[in-house]
Design a protein around this motif. Structure first.
Motif, PDB file in Angstrom:
ATOM      1  N   GLY A  47       0.547  -1.188  -0.186  1.00  0.00           N
ATOM      2  CA  GLY A  47      -0.021  -0.221  -0.009  1.00  0.00           C
ATOM      3  C   GLY A  47       0.801   1.150   0.069  1.00  0.00           C
ATOM      4  N   ILE A  48       0.256   2.210  -0.758  1.00  0.00           N
ATOM      5  CA  ILE A  48       0.790   3.625  -0.405  1.00  0.00           C
ATOM      6  C   ILE A  48      -0.534   4.703  -0.444  1.00  0.00           C
ATOM      7  CG2 ILE A  48       1.349   3.598  -2.872  1.00  0.00           C
ATOM      8  CD1 ILE A  48       3.334   5.742  -2.341  1.00  0.00           C
TER       9      ILE A  48
ATOM     10  N   GLY B 161      12.178  13.876   3.606  1.00  0.00           N
ATOM     11  CA  GLY B 161      12.040  15.525   3.414  1.00  0.00           C
ATOM     12  C   GLY B 161      12.815  15.907   2.452  1.00  0.00           C
ATOM     13  N   LEU B 162      12.918  15.370   1.277  1.00  0.00           N
ATOM     14  CA  LEU B 162      13.987  15.941   0.190  1.00  0.00           C
ATOM     15  C   LEU B 162      13.082  16.857  -0.918  1.00  0.00           C
ATOM     16  CD1 LEU B 162      16.776  13.214   0.039  1.00  0.00           C
ATOM     17  CD2 LEU B 162      17.066  15.596   0.932  1.00  0.00           C
ATOM     18  N   TYR B 163      11.798  16.527  -0.937  1.00  0.00           N
ATOM     19  CA  TYR B 163      10.968  17.019  -1.948  1.00  0.00           C
ATOM     20  C   TYR B 163       9.816  18.111  -1.305  1.00  0.00           C
ATOM     21  CZ  TYR B 163       8.371  16.862  -6.441  1.00  0.00           C
ATOM     22  OH  TYR B 163       7.631  17.303  -7.525  1.00  0.00           O
ATOM     23  N   ASP B 164      10.023  19.269  -1.732  1.00  0.00           N
ATOM     24  CA  ASP B 164       9.334  20.293  -0.932  1.00  0.00           C
ATOM     25  C   ASP B 164       8.082  20.675  -1.840  1.00  0.00           C
ATOM     26  OD1 ASP B 164      10.852  21.778  -2.272  1.00  0.00           O
ATOM     27  OD2 ASP B 164      11.716  22.614  -0.455  1.00  0.00           O
ATOM     28  N   ARG B 165       7.903  20.203  -3.183  1.00  0.00           N
ATOM     29  CA  ARG B 165       6.854  20.697  -3.838  1.00  0.00           C
ATOM     30  C   ARG B 165       5.471  20.394  -3.699  1.00  0.00           C
ATOM     31  NH1 ARG B 165       8.149  20.046 -10.333  1.00  0.00           N
ATOM     32  NH2 ARG B 165      10.233  21.355 -10.256  1.00  0.00           N
ATOM     33  N   PHE B 166       5.318  19.195  -3.110  1.00  0.00           N
ATOM     34  CA  PHE B 166       4.031  18.647  -3.028  1.00  0.00           C
ATOM     35  C   PHE B 166       4.217  17.395  -1.919  1.00  0.00           C
ATOM     36  CE2 PHE B 166       1.001  15.158  -4.400  1.00  0.00           C
ATOM     37  CZ  PHE B 166      -0.022  15.833  -3.647  1.00  0.00           C
ATOM     38  N   LEU B 167       3.469  17.506  -0.906  1.00  0.00           N
ATOM     39  CA  LEU B 167       3.378  16.437   0.235  1.00  0.00           C
ATOM     40  C   LEU B 167       2.227  15.659   0.282  1.00  0.00           C
ATOM     41  CD1 LEU B 167       5.752  15.121   1.862  1.00  0.00           C
ATOM     42  CD2 LEU B 167       4.826  16.347   3.949  1.00  0.00           C
TER      43      LEU B 167
ATOM     44  N   VAL C 236       1.888  10.613   3.115  1.00  0.00           N
ATOM     45  CA  VAL C 236       3.370  10.280   3.415  1.00  0.00           C
ATOM     46  C   VAL C 236       3.604  10.718   5.056  1.00  0.00           C
ATOM     47  CG1 VAL C 236       5.659  11.564   2.936  1.00  0.00           C
ATOM     48  CG2 VAL C 236       4.042  11.026   1.313  1.00  0.00           C
ATOM     49  N   LYS C 237       4.555  10.061   5.422  1.00  0.00           N
ATOM     50  CA  LYS C 237       4.915  10.335   6.864  1.00  0.00           C
ATOM     51  C   LYS C 237       6.487  10.783   6.631  1.00  0.00           C
ATOM     52  CE  LYS C 237       5.848   8.987  11.423  1.00  0.00           C
ATOM     53  NZ  LYS C 237       5.709   8.084  12.464  1.00  0.00           N
ATOM     54  N   GLN C 238       7.039  11.770   7.115  1.00  0.00           N
ATOM     55  CA  GLN C 238       8.285  12.593   7.007  1.00  0.00           C
ATOM     56  C   GLN C 238       9.207  11.993   8.135  1.00  0.00           C
ATOM     57  OE1 GLN C 238       8.157  16.451   6.263  1.00  0.00           O
ATOM     58  NE2 GLN C 238       8.770  16.238   4.059  1.00  0.00           N
ATOM     59  N   TYR C 239       9.971  10.894   7.871  1.00  0.00           N
ATOM     60  CA  TYR C 239      10.747  10.507   9.029  1.00  0.00           C
ATOM     61  C   TYR C 239      12.048  11.469   9.372  1.00  0.00           C
ATOM     62  CZ  TYR C 239       8.066   6.490   9.205  1.00  0.00           C
ATOM     63  OH  TYR C 239       6.838   5.449   9.300  1.00  0.00           O
ATOM     64  N   ALA C 240      12.434  12.418   8.343  1.00  0.00           N
ATOM     65  CA  ALA C 240      13.384  13.217   8.527  1.00  0.00           C
ATOM     66  C   ALA C 240      13.155  14.399   7.511  1.00  0.00           C
ATOM     67  CB  ALA C 240      14.722  12.646   8.061  1.00  0.00           C
ATOM     68  N   ARG C 241      13.742  15.676   7.879  1.00  0.00           N
ATOM     69  CA  ARG C 241      13.584  16.862   7.147  1.00  0.00           C
ATOM     70  C   ARG C 241      15.105  16.992   6.884  1.00  0.00           C
ATOM     71  NH1 ARG C 241       9.090  17.094  10.582  1.00  0.00           N
ATOM     72  NH2 ARG C 241       7.089  17.480   9.356  1.00  0.00           N
ATOM     73  N   LEU C 242      15.621  16.415   5.881  1.00  0.00           N
ATOM     74  CA  LEU C 242      16.885  16.692   5.503  1.00  0.00           C
ATOM     75  C   LEU C 242      17.200  17.931   4.601  1.00  0.00           C
ATOM     76  CD1 LEU C 242      18.327  13.088   4.952  1.00  0.00           C
ATOM     77  CD2 LEU C 242      17.954  14.450   6.923  1.00  0.00           C
ATOM     78  N   GLY C 243      16.075  18.621   3.862  1.00  0.00           N
ATOM     79  CA  GLY C 243      16.264  19.663   3.244  1.00  0.00           C
ATOM     80  C   GLY C 243      17.027  20.609   3.688  1.00  0.00           C
ATOM     81  N   LYS C 244      16.554  20.905   5.080  1.00  0.00           N
ATOM     82  CA  LYS C 244      17.071  22.191   5.876  1.00  0.00           C
ATOM     83  C   LYS C 244      18.728  21.963   6.157  1.00  0.00           C
ATOM     84  CE  LYS C 244      15.681  25.038  10.017  1.00  0.00           C
ATOM     85  NZ  LYS C 244      16.721  24.794  10.948  1.00  0.00           N
TER      86      LYS C 244
ATOM     87  N   ILE D  90      11.516   7.939  -1.491  1.00  0.00           N
ATOM     88  CA  ILE D  90      12.518   8.171  -0.475  1.00  0.00           C
ATOM     89  C   ILE D  90      12.698   9.543  -0.216  1.00  0.00           C
ATOM     90  CG2 ILE D  90      14.139   8.092  -2.358  1.00  0.00           C
ATOM     91  CD1 ILE D  90      16.081   6.872   0.047  1.00  0.00           C
ATOM     92  N   HIS D  91      12.428  10.560  -1.385  1.00  0.00           N
ATOM     93  CA  HIS D  91      12.608  11.621  -0.964  1.00  0.00           C
ATOM     94  C   HIS D  91      11.300  12.414  -0.204  1.00  0.00           C
ATOM     95  CE1 HIS D  91      15.298  11.477  -4.488  1.00  0.00           C
ATOM     96  NE2 HIS D  91      15.508  12.634  -4.395  1.00  0.00           N
TER      97      HIS D  91
END
Ligand code: KIV
Length: 285
Positions: free
Chosen positions: A203-204, A222-228, A232-240, A217-218
């Motif tokens: 499932g997704i 937290g590597l793709y910020d155009r649309f969430l 989705v559960k973000q397990y990390a926010r690596l963009g910052k 994976i993005h």
């Protein structure tokens, strides 16, 4: 090194344990996902959006998919690698579908392929399976048909639509799929499909009752910020931290603080003196 997970292993896990799948598109992400113990790595056509910056998944082609699948195959030694068949690589007929599925194994070094659609792709699934290639199905929100579906919308919201999805899943299982991705469908419908079909459902956005889960994976990192999407559960926010690290590098170069002595190659004093005395020829007029 532990043994590679196979499509029959995935099939045999139904009802015994939850299955895990994540996308990867290059060597480093494949190493990370593989080392995390994931069962399956999908080289998804979501590549078009999260790696290539395109609006949707329609423009990505076989050559780009194979290029990235090869990189993933170099990094992942244990997970089952699944190549996602891009738009118009299987819709035009059975022969085209088998040839392109074969390229994912032969040139991309994947061990299985995924394609979108229910009953209407049964001839393609049967032919690919008959060629000895494991196939993962994908129903519900199928992004390659988003124009026909009227956008990226939750599917199977009425009893009639749910019945059609259950029939699609049954048809794919009968055609030989070793598992089926269920994307963006209400959880009661996913639960019903999961108890109906003899193959694992992954499932997704399809609730907790599927046999396994997949995410991009993005999105997870937290590597793709155009649309969430909601699912989705973000397990990390690596963009910052990535932006902060890159800004610091630029500042240190501009301020002459990088490279420091620890990043610099030294030279014997005697040679250094000779270099300092060298007269360079001036270029230009
Ligand atoms: O392309 C992709 O990443 C996918 C998953 C979302 C299942 O198809």
């Amino acid at each position: 090194m532990s043994k590679r997970i196979t499509a029959p292993d995935v099939l045999a896990a139904k009802g015994k344990r939850k299955l895990t799948m994540l996308t990867a598109y290059d060597y480093p992400s494949a190493v990370w996902v593989d080392e995390s113990g994931m069962d399956m790595i999908l080289v998804g056509d979501s590549l078009a959006m999260v790696v290539l910056g395109q609006e949707d998944t329609l423009s990505v082609g076989m050559e780009e998919m194979l290029h990235h699948t090869r990189a993933v195959a170099r990094g992942a030694k244990r997970a089952l690698i699944i190549g996602d068949m891009p738009f118009l690589s299987y819709q035009c007929g059975v022969e085209q579908a088998v040839l392109n599925a074969g390229r994912f194994l032969k040139e991309g070094r994947a061990q299985a392929v995924k394609l979108e659609g229910g009953k209407r792709v049964v001839p393609q699934v049967e032919a690919i399976v008959a060629a000895g290639i494991p196939v993962q199905g994908h129903i519900g929100l199928t992004p390659q048909s988003s124009a026909q579906l009227g956008g990226f919308k939750v599917q199977g919201k009425t009893a009639g639509a749910a019945k059609a999805l259950i029939e699609d899943a049954q048809a794919l299982a009968e055609a030989g799929c070793f598992s089926i991705v269920l994307e963006a469908i209400p959880s009661p419908v996913a639960a019903r499909i999961t108890e109906t079909v003899p193959v694992p459902t992954i499932g997704i956005g399809a609730g907790p009752d599927c046999d396994g889960q997949v995410l991009v994976i993005h999105d997870v990192l937290g590597l793709y910020d155009r649309f969430l999407p909601r699912f989705v559960k973000q397990y990390a926010r690596l963009g910052k931290p990535i932006r902060e690290a890159l800004t610091l590098y630029r500042e240190e170069v501009e301020q002459g603080r990088f490279p420091g002595p620890e990043h610099t190659f030294a030279m014997a004093e005697e040679e250094k003196t000779k270099v300092a005395k060298m007269k360079g020829k001036k270029k230009g007029p």
